[in-house]
Motif scaffolding. Sequence first.
Motif, PDB file in Angstrom:
ATOM      1  N   LYS A  74       0.796  -1.228   0.000  1.00  0.00           N
ATOM      2  CA  LYS A  74       0.000   0.000   0.000  1.00  0.00           C
ATOM      3  C   LYS A  74       0.831   1.280   0.000  1.00  0.00           C
ATOM      4  O   LYS A  74       0.512   2.204  -0.760  1.00  0.00           O
ATOM      5  CB  LYS A  74      -1.001   0.010   1.149  1.00  0.00           C
ATOM      6  CG  LYS A  74      -1.928   1.222   1.040  1.00  0.00           C
ATOM      7  CD  LYS A  74      -2.923   1.287   2.148  1.00  0.00           C
ATOM      8  CE  LYS A  74      -3.780   2.539   1.974  1.00  0.00           C
ATOM      9  NZ  LYS A  74      -4.382   2.952   3.206  1.00  0.00           N
ATOM     10  N   GLU A  78       0.222   4.074  -2.933  1.00  0.00           N
ATOM     11  CA  GLU A  78      -0.219   5.460  -2.728  1.00  0.00           C
ATOM     12  C   GLU A  78       0.667   6.441  -3.497  1.00  0.00           C
ATOM     13  O   GLU A  78       0.160   7.338  -4.165  1.00  0.00           O
ATOM     14  CB  GLU A  78      -0.208   5.801  -1.234  1.00  0.00           C
ATOM     15  CG  GLU A  78      -1.267   5.078  -0.450  1.00  0.00           C
ATOM     16  CD  GLU A  78      -1.117   5.245   1.045  1.00  0.00           C
ATOM     17  OE1 GLU A  78      -2.163   5.285   1.722  1.00  0.00           O
ATOM     18  OE2 GLU A  78       0.018   5.317   1.553  1.00  0.00           O
ATOM     19  N   LEU A  92      -6.804   1.218  -3.632  1.00  0.00           N
ATOM     20  CA  LEU A  92      -5.952   1.248  -2.438  1.00  0.00           C
ATOM     21  C   LEU A  92      -6.553   0.429  -1.301  1.00  0.00           C
ATOM     22  O   LEU A  92      -5.821  -0.237  -0.563  1.00  0.00           O
ATOM     23  CB  LEU A  92      -5.715   2.686  -1.987  1.00  0.00           C
ATOM     24  CG  LEU A  92      -4.790   3.504  -2.881  1.00  0.00           C
ATOM     25  CD1 LEU A  92      -4.803   4.965  -2.458  1.00  0.00           C
ATOM     26  CD2 LEU A  92      -3.380   2.946  -2.864  1.00  0.00           C
ATOM     27  N   GLU A  96      -4.676  -2.698   0.379  1.00  0.00           N
ATOM     28  CA  GLU A  96      -4.531  -2.758   1.834  1.00  0.00           C
ATOM     29  C   GLU A  96      -5.087  -4.070   2.384  1.00  0.00           C
ATOM     30  O   GLU A  96      -4.495  -4.667   3.294  1.00  0.00           O
ATOM     31  CB  GLU A  96      -5.225  -1.560   2.481  1.00  0.00           C
ATOM     32  CG  GLU A  96      -5.056  -1.499   3.986  1.00  0.00           C
ATOM     33  CD  GLU A  96      -5.670  -0.241   4.567  1.00  0.00           C
ATOM     34  OE1 GLU A  96      -5.067   0.307   5.500  1.00  0.00           O
ATOM     35  OE2 GLU A  96      -6.750   0.182   4.102  1.00  0.00           O
ATOM     36  N   ASP A  99      -2.487  -6.658   1.864  1.00  0.00           N
ATOM     37  CA  ASP A  99      -1.426  -6.496   2.851  1.00  0.00           C
ATOM     38  C   ASP A  99      -1.838  -7.113   4.187  1.00  0.00           C
ATOM     39  O   ASP A  99      -1.051  -7.825   4.820  1.00  0.00           O
ATOM     40  CB  ASP A  99      -1.085  -5.015   3.050  1.00  0.00           C
ATOM     41  CG  ASP A  99      -0.254  -4.423   1.938  1.00  0.00           C
ATOM     42  OD1 ASP A  99       0.285  -5.183   1.096  1.00  0.00           O
ATOM     43  OD2 ASP A  99      -0.127  -3.177   1.892  1.00  0.00           O
TER      44      ASP A  99
END
Length: 103
Positions: A74, A78, A92, A96, A99
């Motif tokens: 992430k 970004e 995003l 995330e 992740d």
Amino acid sequence: MSTEVRELLIALEAELKRLDCWQATPPSVQALASTTPFCMDTMGFTQWLQWLFIPRVHAILDQGADLPKGSNIKPYAEEALMVEKIEATHLLVLVERFDHLMN
């Protein structure tokens, strides 16, 4: 967890298409052969997702191998999306989620 990861990969692909970032033509062999993290020296983040990340994670799942541990995509996403001038809030969120699954 593999079902959740596969669903997340499908959602990533759908979001790239919704953002009109899905490409019909792959990058060059040289671009794909980059050894720089995220291939940042040869392609954009959305290209990396489409041509390397999504296929590689699908391949890992297909082979029944262990998924990587400790993903932290992430922060780069970004920055890269800002450079690419892509407003990708939902993309995003999906990155995330990946992740979090891998940690």
